[in-house]
Design a protein around this motif. Structure first.
Motif, PDB file in Angstrom:
ATOM      1  N   ASP A 443      -3.280 -86.817  18.380  1.00 43.07           N
ATOM      2  CA  ASP A 443      -3.625 -88.053  17.672  1.00 43.07           C
ATOM      3  C   ASP A 443      -2.370 -88.891  17.483  1.00 43.07           C
ATOM      4  O   ASP A 443      -1.257 -88.349  17.342  1.00 43.07           O
ATOM      5  N   GLU A 446      -0.557 -88.277  14.190  1.00 42.64           N
ATOM      6  CA  GLU A 446      -0.029 -86.919  14.180  1.00 42.64           C
ATOM      7  C   GLU A 446       1.213 -86.815  15.063  1.00 42.64           C
ATOM      8  O   GLU A 446       2.195 -86.135  14.707  1.00 42.64           O
ATOM      9  N   ARG A 449       4.087 -88.226  13.138  1.00 46.72           N
ATOM     10  CA  ARG A 449       4.531 -87.279  12.107  1.00 46.72           C
ATOM     11  C   ARG A 449       5.355 -86.145  12.717  1.00 46.72           C
ATOM     12  O   ARG A 449       6.274 -85.628  12.091  1.00 46.72           O
ATOM     13  N   ALA A 460       1.263 -79.110  15.759  1.00 44.54           N
ATOM     14  CA  ALA A 460       1.006 -80.472  16.201  1.00 44.54           C
ATOM     15  C   ALA A 460      -0.070 -80.577  17.270  1.00 44.54           C
ATOM     16  O   ALA A 460      -0.931 -81.455  17.209  1.00 44.54           O
TER      17      ALA A 460
END
Length: 484
Positions: A443, A446, A449, A460
């Motif tokens: 994503d 994500e 991050r 992840a």
């Protein structure tokens, strides 16, 4: 009437024509009193009775005049002893009237509430539109307003606008502004009147993210500037963190933004001749030089610095986009450095929002896509650096610079997504779909991050397929891009 009694000016005709009890009406505040006709005044001789008195006949006196009715000292007539000889008796209310006894049939009493629609002037109906939109009118007023709206176009338009405005009074939705509101307002303004000197396209993400963070800082209180914030990043194959405050995070952003200020010839907030270029060292220098814990006073210098950066980049023109910005161990062109600062501004804005319990959505899809693209372009160099340090597997198929090499297909889904092909063996090679040996699906938020060091590489990947070693090396290289 003559004699000692009080004389009536209107006679019996005014008694029979007395006003009935009116039906219910709206409050005085809702009526235009200047346009409503006033009721007639009662006769000066006395107040009219509530109900009409049936007609009666009295025996005439010898002189032809009506008999006198003596009054008591209190001004009230004495009770009638009854009909005299030859006089017509009063009708008995307990007896059924009919033609047999010659008593005239009385009229049925009028109802207290009339069923006829309320007829109000135009100005009064127009004044009731607000109450009608809020459903605060009575049934009669509602019927009168709705009947009026079918034939009055101006009032119908006004009623529609009022009903739409009532919908904005509901509090079931979020009171926070749409994060894209500023962009849409600026686009609308620039569409009508373009800026004489527009913000460069490459600086737009930095402009947007600094504005969003500044809006968050404007809304928090003085005490929340000292709320604890934990900064996280990935270092030496593990996650590390550092505890600071909201004001400390803004000081960190201002210290690293000074690298861009120096590249543009502006004043560096840490320029004392000995300031390092590494972002982490610059932050530690700023924090150690602060004698007292930073407060909300740090917001204005950071805000002024970001505005000056955007203004200077706008006036400098196109050539400034390729100006080199040194980070110590590496360098980036100014357009990529501004994108990097926008990314860090968003990530740390989310850290502050979590500390003060405030919603903070992701950037717009276009800006997030450009941030992901920057990270994807930096991955081959990061992977080569980890290989040199012995933290990644050896190169398996070296090719000439610019030639397609062994690649990993990075598929970013959702917000700001797309497809990127990461060269695995050499930073000078070109990723190509036909040379892909593995695929990773993530994503968009994500992946960001992961690049920021907020999640570990093991947590992840949403989908993995192909060469497991290549997948692991790319995920750890993405995490290694993070820093304080």
């Amino acid at each position: 009437m003559t004699g000692g009694g009080r004389e009536s000016e209107g006679g019996e005709e005014e008694v029979r024509g007395a006003r009935r009890i009116p039906g219910p009406r709206g409050a005085a505040d809702d009526l235009d009193l200047a346009s409503v006709p006033l009721p007639p005044l009662p006769p000066p001789g006395g107040t009219a009775p509530d109900e009409a008195v049936p007609e009666q006949s009295q025996p005439a006196s010898a002189s032809g005049d009506a008999p006198e009715t003596p009054e008591s000292d209190a001004g009230e007539p004495e009770p009638d002893p009854g009909p005299g000889p030859g006089a017509e008796a009063w009708p008995d209310p307990d007896r059924e009237p009919g033609p047999a006894d010659g008593t005239p049939e009385p009229h049925a009493p009028d109802p207290l509430v009339s069923s006829a629609p309320v007829v109000l002037p135009h100005q009064v109906l127009k004044a009731l539109l607000g109450a009608w939109a809020l459903s605060a009118c009575s049934a009669e007023e509602t019927a009168a307003v709705e009947d009026h709206l079918t034939g009055c176009a101006p009032c119908a338009d006004e009623a529609l606008r009022l009903r739409d405005a009532v919908g904005l009074l509901h509090t079931d939705g979020s009171l926070d502004l749409d994060p894209t509101l500023r962009t849409r307002v600026l686009d609308g303004c620039f569409g009508r009147r373009p800026a004489r000197i527009p913000v460069p396209e490459w600086a737009a993400p930095y402009d947007a993210e600094t504005a969003r963070l500044d809006a968050l800082l404007r809304d928090i209180g003085d005490s929340e500037w000292h709320a604890p914030v934990r900064l996280q990043w990935f270092e030496e194959e593990r996650q590390v963190s550092r505890r600071t405050t909201v004001a400390g995070v803004i000081g960190h952003l201002m210290a690293v933004d000074g690298l861009l200020s120096a590249a543009l010839g502006l004043d560096d907030p840490l320029d004392d001749g000995k300031t390092p270029l590494d972002p982490t060292e610059r932050t530690e220098t700023y924090w150690s030089a602060t004698r007292r814990p930073p407060t909300r006073a740090v917001r204005e210098p950071w805000r002024a610095q970001s505005h000056e950066l955007i203004r200077t980049a706008s006036f400098a023109g196109r050539n400034v986009a390729e100006t080199s910005v040194s980070y110590g161990a590496f360098a980036l062109p100014l357009q990529d450095a501004a994108l990097d600062r926008a990314f860090e501004c968003w990530i740390h804005g989310g850290d502050i929002a979590d500390a003060v319990d405030y919603p903070y959505p992701a950037p717009s899809a276009a800006h997030l896509h450009r941030m992901i693209d920057l990270a994807a372009r930096m991955l081959p160099a990061a992977l080569a650096g980890r290989r040199s340090a012995g933290l990644a597997g050896p190169a398996k198929d070296l090719v000439a610079a610019g030639a397609p090499g062994r690649s990993l297909h990075l598929e970013i889904e959702g917000h700001g997504g797309g497809d990127w092909y990461i060269a695995l063996d050499s930073p000078a090679a070109v990723g190509a779909p036909e040379r892909a040996v593995a695929q990773v699906a993530l994503d968009g938020v994500e992946f960001c991050r992961l690049v920021a060091g907020h999640i570990s590489p093991v947590e992840a990947a949403a989908g993995q397929e192909g060469d497991r070693e290549a997948i692991r090396d790319v995920l750890f290289a993405a995490a290694s891009l993070s820093r304080l």
